[in-house]
Design a protein around this motif. Sequence first.
Motif, PDB file in Angstrom:
ATOM      1  N   GLN A   1       0.952  -1.378   0.387  1.00 14.96           N
ATOM      2  CA  GLN A   1      -0.325   0.098  -0.581  1.00 14.96           C
ATOM      3  C   GLN A   1       0.866   0.970   0.279  1.00 14.96           C
ATOM      4  O   GLN A   1       0.504   2.421  -0.983  1.00 14.96           O
ATOM      5  N   ALA A   2       1.973   1.552   0.659  1.00 20.08           N
ATOM      6  CA  ALA A   2       2.992   1.945   1.052  1.00 20.08           C
ATOM      7  C   ALA A   2       3.561   2.533  -0.637  1.00 20.08           C
ATOM      8  O   ALA A   2       3.943   3.518  -1.081  1.00 20.08           O
ATOM      9  N   ALA A   3       3.780   1.283  -0.974  1.00 23.59           N
ATOM     10  CA  ALA A   3       4.719   1.319  -2.701  1.00 23.59           C
ATOM     11  C   ALA A   3       3.587   1.523  -3.038  1.00 23.59           C
ATOM     12  O   ALA A   3       4.127   3.340  -3.971  1.00 23.59           O
ATOM     13  N   ALA A   4       2.126   1.501  -3.009  1.00 19.56           N
ATOM     14  CA  ALA A   4       1.284   1.780  -4.364  1.00 19.56           C
ATOM     15  C   ALA A   4       1.483   3.614  -4.535  1.00 19.56           C
ATOM     16  O   ALA A   4       0.844   4.230  -5.457  1.00 19.56           O
ATOM     17  N   VAL A   5       0.422   3.980  -2.556  1.00 20.83           N
ATOM     18  CA  VAL A   5       1.073   5.270  -2.619  1.00 20.83           C
ATOM     19  C   VAL A   5       2.084   6.665  -2.806  1.00 20.83           C
ATOM     20  O   VAL A   5       1.572   7.534  -4.003  1.00 20.83           O
ATOM     21  N   GLY A   6       2.583   5.792  -2.222  1.00 22.22           N
ATOM     22  CA  GLY A   6       3.528   7.021  -3.053  1.00 22.22           C
ATOM     23  C   GLY A   6       4.284   6.582  -4.409  1.00 22.22           C
ATOM     24  O   GLY A   6       4.725   7.826  -4.773  1.00 22.22           O
ATOM     25  N   GLY A   7       4.116   5.908  -5.061  1.00 20.95           N
ATOM     26  CA  GLY A   7       4.918   5.526  -6.363  1.00 20.95           C
ATOM     27  C   GLY A   7       3.321   6.664  -7.556  1.00 20.95           C
ATOM     28  O   GLY A   7       4.026   7.419  -8.410  1.00 20.95           O
TER      29      GLY A   7
ATOM     30  N   TYR B   1      10.606   3.912   3.898  1.00 23.31           N
ATOM     31  CA  TYR B   1      10.541   5.073   5.106  1.00 23.31           C
ATOM     32  C   TYR B   1       9.480   5.311   5.727  1.00 23.31           C
ATOM     33  O   TYR B   1      10.638   4.817   7.178  1.00 23.31           O
ATOM     34  N   THR B   2       8.221   4.066   5.786  1.00 22.63           N
ATOM     35  CA  THR B   2       7.673   4.350   6.262  1.00 22.63           C
ATOM     36  C   THR B   2       7.419   2.679   7.670  1.00 22.63           C
ATOM     37  O   THR B   2       7.448   2.543   8.361  1.00 22.63           O
ATOM     38  N   LYS B   3       8.252   1.866   6.606  1.00 25.21           N
ATOM     39  CA  LYS B   3       9.151   0.916   8.129  1.00 25.21           C
ATOM     40  C   LYS B   3      10.288   0.795   8.289  1.00 25.21           C
ATOM     41  O   LYS B   3       9.964   1.251   9.646  1.00 25.21           O
TER      42      LYS B   3
ATOM     43  N   VAL C   1      17.319   9.936   9.615  1.00 31.75           N
ATOM     44  CA  VAL C   1      17.204   8.566   9.448  1.00 31.75           C
ATOM     45  C   VAL C   1      16.859   7.441   8.285  1.00 31.75           C
ATOM     46  O   VAL C   1      17.514   7.426   7.601  1.00 31.75           O
ATOM     47  N   SER C   2      15.502   7.538   8.860  1.00 37.99           N
ATOM     48  CA  SER C   2      14.549   6.858   8.306  1.00 37.99           C
ATOM     49  C   SER C   2      15.182   7.086   6.524  1.00 37.99           C
ATOM     50  O   SER C   2      14.194   6.444   4.974  1.00 37.99           O
ATOM     51  N   GLY C   3      14.753   8.375   6.312  1.00 37.44           N
ATOM     52  CA  GLY C   3      14.988   9.097   5.424  1.00 37.44           C
ATOM     53  C   GLY C   3      15.677   9.016   4.329  1.00 37.44           C
ATOM     54  O   GLY C   3      15.883   8.978   2.963  1.00 37.44           O
ATOM     55  N   VAL C   4      16.629   8.901   5.213  1.00 43.19           N
ATOM     56  CA  VAL C   4      18.469   9.291   4.103  1.00 43.19           C
ATOM     57  C   VAL C   4      18.261   7.647   3.553  1.00 43.19           C
ATOM     58  O   VAL C   4      19.074   7.081   2.961  1.00 43.19           O
TER      59      VAL C   4
END
Length: 287
Positions: free
Chosen positions: A117-123, A194-196, A218-221
Amino acid sequence: MGSSGSEKGSANKRPPALASAVSGALSGAVISACVQPLDVLRTRMQADVAMGVNRNVAQTLEVLLQEGGVRGMWRGTGPTVVRLAIGAGINFVALENLKHFMLDVLPHASGQLGYFQAAAVGGLARAMSAAVMSPVTLVKTRMEYGGPNHISYKNTAHALATIAHQEGPRGLFRGLWPTVLTNAPFSALYYMLYTKLKGAMSDSAAGEQLPPTAVNFVSGVCAATAATLLTQPSDVVRTRMQLGLPGTAQSNAISTLGHIMKSSGPNALLAGESWCSCWWNAALDVC
């Protein structure tokens, strides 16, 4: 009554679309102007490899400074700011609405998006903004280059008008598919990771000792670095198609990819893949 209060509280937590658009546009514009030299470096390194010139980051930086001085490192800032200000606004609105849609349709006990879901939303959100802003991305890439056989434009509006006149309206969307195939998978991978990562760090004993800002950073980088490495080949194809340098690009993405493999080998698909690419994407997506 309790249900009504719960719904009201949930509605209050949801940021207005206009606020999301404005905050995304402003942050995108400011950050893009600050890190523009990194994108100039990346574009030049990819173009150099296309013409058979191999330089590392330090050597490329030296050449750029000799050609245009410090000011030259901010070539293409105008279209970059336009692209990210408007694109970030589109992305923020799409992201918020898609995220809430996913959670409403497929609710999770934790209130968090799943991996896919996170991948689909971001993409999907990034694909929409990348497609709309593709003509400005084309102008940005050409203005950043500034090397041999480069095309000079007065400003973003002049560039768009010139390209439309000389290459036709279709020319404004040169490299559209590589642009979408760079941005959509990047954002899908980034948002998923990033979410995970953020959730895992927040739940860990070490993460509980860190401030939320540090956990986010840190998660973002980490997420941006991994996503950049995985989508770099499509970005190389995009740059070659949009620059249109003699003998370096073909009429479509598949032909251009084949030309790169045949003329320069697989390593050319990682041209410009360095700390500058990773930190550029991290800066834009973390903030």
